[in-house]
Design a protein around this motif. Structure first.
Motif, PDB file in Angstrom:
ATOM      1  N   GLU A 131      34.277  50.862  34.863  1.00  0.00           N
ATOM      2  CA  GLU A 131      33.319  51.127  34.274  1.00  0.00           C
ATOM      3  C   GLU A 131      33.547  51.745  32.827  1.00  0.00           C
ATOM      4  N   ASP A 132      34.582  52.731  33.012  1.00  0.00           N
ATOM      5  CA  ASP A 132      35.196  53.270  31.639  1.00  0.00           C
ATOM      6  C   ASP A 132      35.589  52.183  30.637  1.00  0.00           C
ATOM      7  N   ALA A 133      36.148  51.040  31.276  1.00  0.00           N
ATOM      8  CA  ALA A 133      36.901  50.080  30.425  1.00  0.00           C
ATOM      9  C   ALA A 133      35.665  49.326  29.634  1.00  0.00           C
ATOM     10  N   LYS A 134      34.651  49.084  30.358  1.00  0.00           N
ATOM     11  CA  LYS A 134      33.363  48.296  29.839  1.00  0.00           C
ATOM     12  C   LYS A 134      32.709  49.329  28.912  1.00  0.00           C
ATOM     13  N   ALA A 135      32.680  50.591  29.239  1.00  0.00           N
ATOM     14  CA  ALA A 135      32.087  51.789  28.057  1.00  0.00           C
ATOM     15  C   ALA A 135      32.772  51.635  26.861  1.00  0.00           C
ATOM     16  N   TRP A 136      34.165  51.523  26.954  1.00  0.00           N
ATOM     17  CA  TRP A 136      35.002  51.288  25.711  1.00  0.00           C
ATOM     18  C   TRP A 136      34.927  50.139  25.094  1.00  0.00           C
ATOM     19  N   ILE A 137      34.798  49.054  25.706  1.00  0.00           N
ATOM     20  CA  ILE A 137      34.485  47.850  24.966  1.00  0.00           C
ATOM     21  C   ILE A 137      33.192  47.869  24.107  1.00  0.00           C
ATOM     22  N   SER A 138      32.094  48.180  24.739  1.00  0.00           N
ATOM     23  CA  SER A 138      30.674  48.157  24.221  1.00  0.00           C
ATOM     24  C   SER A 138      30.711  49.047  22.971  1.00  0.00           C
ATOM     25  N   GLY A 139      31.617  49.968  22.696  1.00  0.00           N
ATOM     26  CA  GLY A 139      31.455  51.026  21.588  1.00  0.00           C
ATOM     27  C   GLY A 139      32.517  50.584  20.563  1.00  0.00           C
ATOM     28  N   ILE A 140      33.126  49.249  20.767  1.00  0.00           N
ATOM     29  CA  ILE A 140      33.787  48.781  19.547  1.00  0.00           C
ATOM     30  C   ILE A 140      33.139  48.302  18.337  1.00  0.00           C
ATOM     31  N   THR A 141      33.662  48.922  17.175  1.00  0.00           N
ATOM     32  CA  THR A 141      32.720  48.639  15.951  1.00  0.00           C
ATOM     33  C   THR A 141      33.357  47.548  15.049  1.00  0.00           C
ATOM     34  N   GLN A 142      32.713  47.107  13.890  1.00  0.00           N
ATOM     35  CA  GLN A 142      33.115  46.389  13.178  1.00  0.00           C
ATOM     36  C   GLN A 142      34.499  46.908  12.372  1.00  0.00           C
ATOM     37  N   ARG A 143      34.479  48.021  12.270  1.00  0.00           N
ATOM     38  CA  ARG A 143      35.515  48.867  11.318  1.00  0.00           C
ATOM     39  C   ARG A 143      36.931  48.700  12.365  1.00  0.00           C
ATOM     40  N   ASP A 144      36.647  48.918  13.604  1.00  0.00           N
ATOM     41  CA  ASP A 144      37.759  48.823  14.737  1.00  0.00           C
ATOM     42  C   ASP A 144      38.356  47.191  14.581  1.00  0.00           C
ATOM     43  N   ILE A 145      37.448  46.344  14.572  1.00  0.00           N
ATOM     44  CA  ILE A 145      37.927  44.834  14.405  1.00  0.00           C
ATOM     45  C   ILE A 145      38.672  44.589  13.026  1.00  0.00           C
ATOM     46  N   ALA A 146      38.043  45.182  11.894  1.00  0.00           N
ATOM     47  CA  ALA A 146      38.842  44.720  10.898  1.00  0.00           C
ATOM     48  C   ALA A 146      39.958  45.445  10.730  1.00  0.00           C
ATOM     49  N   ARG A 147      40.389  46.711  11.395  1.00  0.00           N
ATOM     50  CA  ARG A 147      41.691  47.254  11.481  1.00  0.00           C
ATOM     51  C   ARG A 147      42.522  46.627  12.441  1.00  0.00           C
ATOM     52  N   ALA A 148      42.117  46.049  13.449  1.00  0.00           N
ATOM     53  CA  ALA A 148      42.936  45.115  14.341  1.00  0.00           C
ATOM     54  C   ALA A 148      43.238  43.898  13.587  1.00  0.00           C
ATOM     55  N   LEU A 149      42.657  43.488  12.593  1.00  0.00           N
ATOM     56  CA  LEU A 149      43.109  42.174  11.966  1.00  0.00           C
ATOM     57  C   LEU A 149      44.220  42.572  10.872  1.00  0.00           C
ATOM     58  N   LEU A 150      43.866  43.786  10.321  1.00  0.00           N
ATOM     59  CA  LEU A 150      44.701  44.143   9.301  1.00  0.00           C
ATOM     60  C   LEU A 150      45.881  44.424   9.796  1.00  0.00           C
ATOM     61  N   TYR A 151      46.161  45.032  10.858  1.00  0.00           N
ATOM     62  CA  TYR A 151      47.406  45.328  11.572  1.00  0.00           C
ATOM     63  C   TYR A 151      47.977  44.417  12.410  1.00  0.00           C
ATOM     64  N   SER A 152      47.187  43.295  12.850  1.00  0.00           N
ATOM     65  CA  SER A 152      48.121  42.230  13.583  1.00  0.00           C
ATOM     66  C   SER A 152      49.312  41.619  13.010  1.00  0.00           C
ATOM     67  N   THR A 153      50.207  41.045  13.940  1.00  0.00           N
ATOM     68  CA  THR A 153      51.186  40.459  13.330  1.00  0.00           C
ATOM     69  C   THR A 153      50.972  39.055  13.619  1.00  0.00           C
ATOM     70  N   PRO A 154      51.346  38.064  12.630  1.00  0.00           N
ATOM     71  CA  PRO A 154      51.002  36.778  12.865  1.00  0.00           C
ATOM     72  C   PRO A 154      51.826  36.129  13.929  1.00  0.00           C
ATOM     73  N   PRO A 155      51.604  35.064  14.649  1.00  0.00           N
ATOM     74  CA  PRO A 155      52.324  34.616  15.556  1.00  0.00           C
ATOM     75  C   PRO A 155      53.605  34.021  15.297  1.00  0.00           C
ATOM     76  N   ARG A 156      54.490  33.943  15.980  1.00  0.00           N
ATOM     77  CA  ARG A 156      55.850  33.355  15.755  1.00  0.00           C
ATOM     78  C   ARG A 156      55.897  31.994  15.696  1.00  0.00           C
ATOM     79  N   ASN A 157      56.791  31.316  14.824  1.00  0.00           N
ATOM     80  CA  ASN A 157      56.859  29.965  14.915  1.00  0.00           C
ATOM     81  C   ASN A 157      57.815  29.790  16.139  1.00  0.00           C
ATOM     82  N   GLN A 158      57.489  28.745  16.631  1.00  0.00           N
ATOM     83  CA  GLN A 158      58.264  28.286  18.231  1.00  0.00           C
ATOM     84  C   GLN A 158      59.111  26.886  17.615  1.00  0.00           C
ATOM     85  N   PRO A 159      60.221  27.077  18.062  1.00  0.00           N
ATOM     86  CA  PRO A 159      61.117  26.012  17.761  1.00  0.00           C
ATOM     87  C   PRO A 159      60.418  24.829  18.746  1.00  0.00           C
TER      88      PRO A 159
END
Length: 74
Positions: free
Chosen positions: A46-74
């Motif tokens: 229930e707490d997990a679902k409540a947290w997910i429902s509170g995610i904002t566009q700002r949270d999403i933008a921050r996640a994209l900003l700080y995400s690392t690109p996938p590594r190239n696999q041989p």
């Protein structure tokens, strides 16, 4: 020895706009690898679902900003 409390790992996959709640960290980690995401551990689903429902566009933008690109696999 103390027993480990069960956990629920809420994950919001930013690019896919997909939500998953895992009960095992290893499975969550495997699914998150290479995908921008927001994640957090909770002791109740229930707490997990409540947290997910509170995610904002700002949270999403921050996640994209700080995400690392996938590594190239041989």
């Amino acid at each position: 020895m103390m027993s480990k409390k069960p956990g629920f790992y809420a994950v919001y996959f930013v690019e896919e706009r997909r939500i998953e709640i895992f009960q095992e960290w290893d499975k969550a980690l495997q699914a998150m690898r290479g995908h921008p995401n927001l994640n957090k551990k909770f002791y109740t689903v229930e707490d997990a679902k409540a947290w997910i429902s509170g995610i904002t566009q700002r949270d999403i933008a921050r996640a994209l900003l700080y995400s690392t690109p996938p590594r190239n696999q041989p």
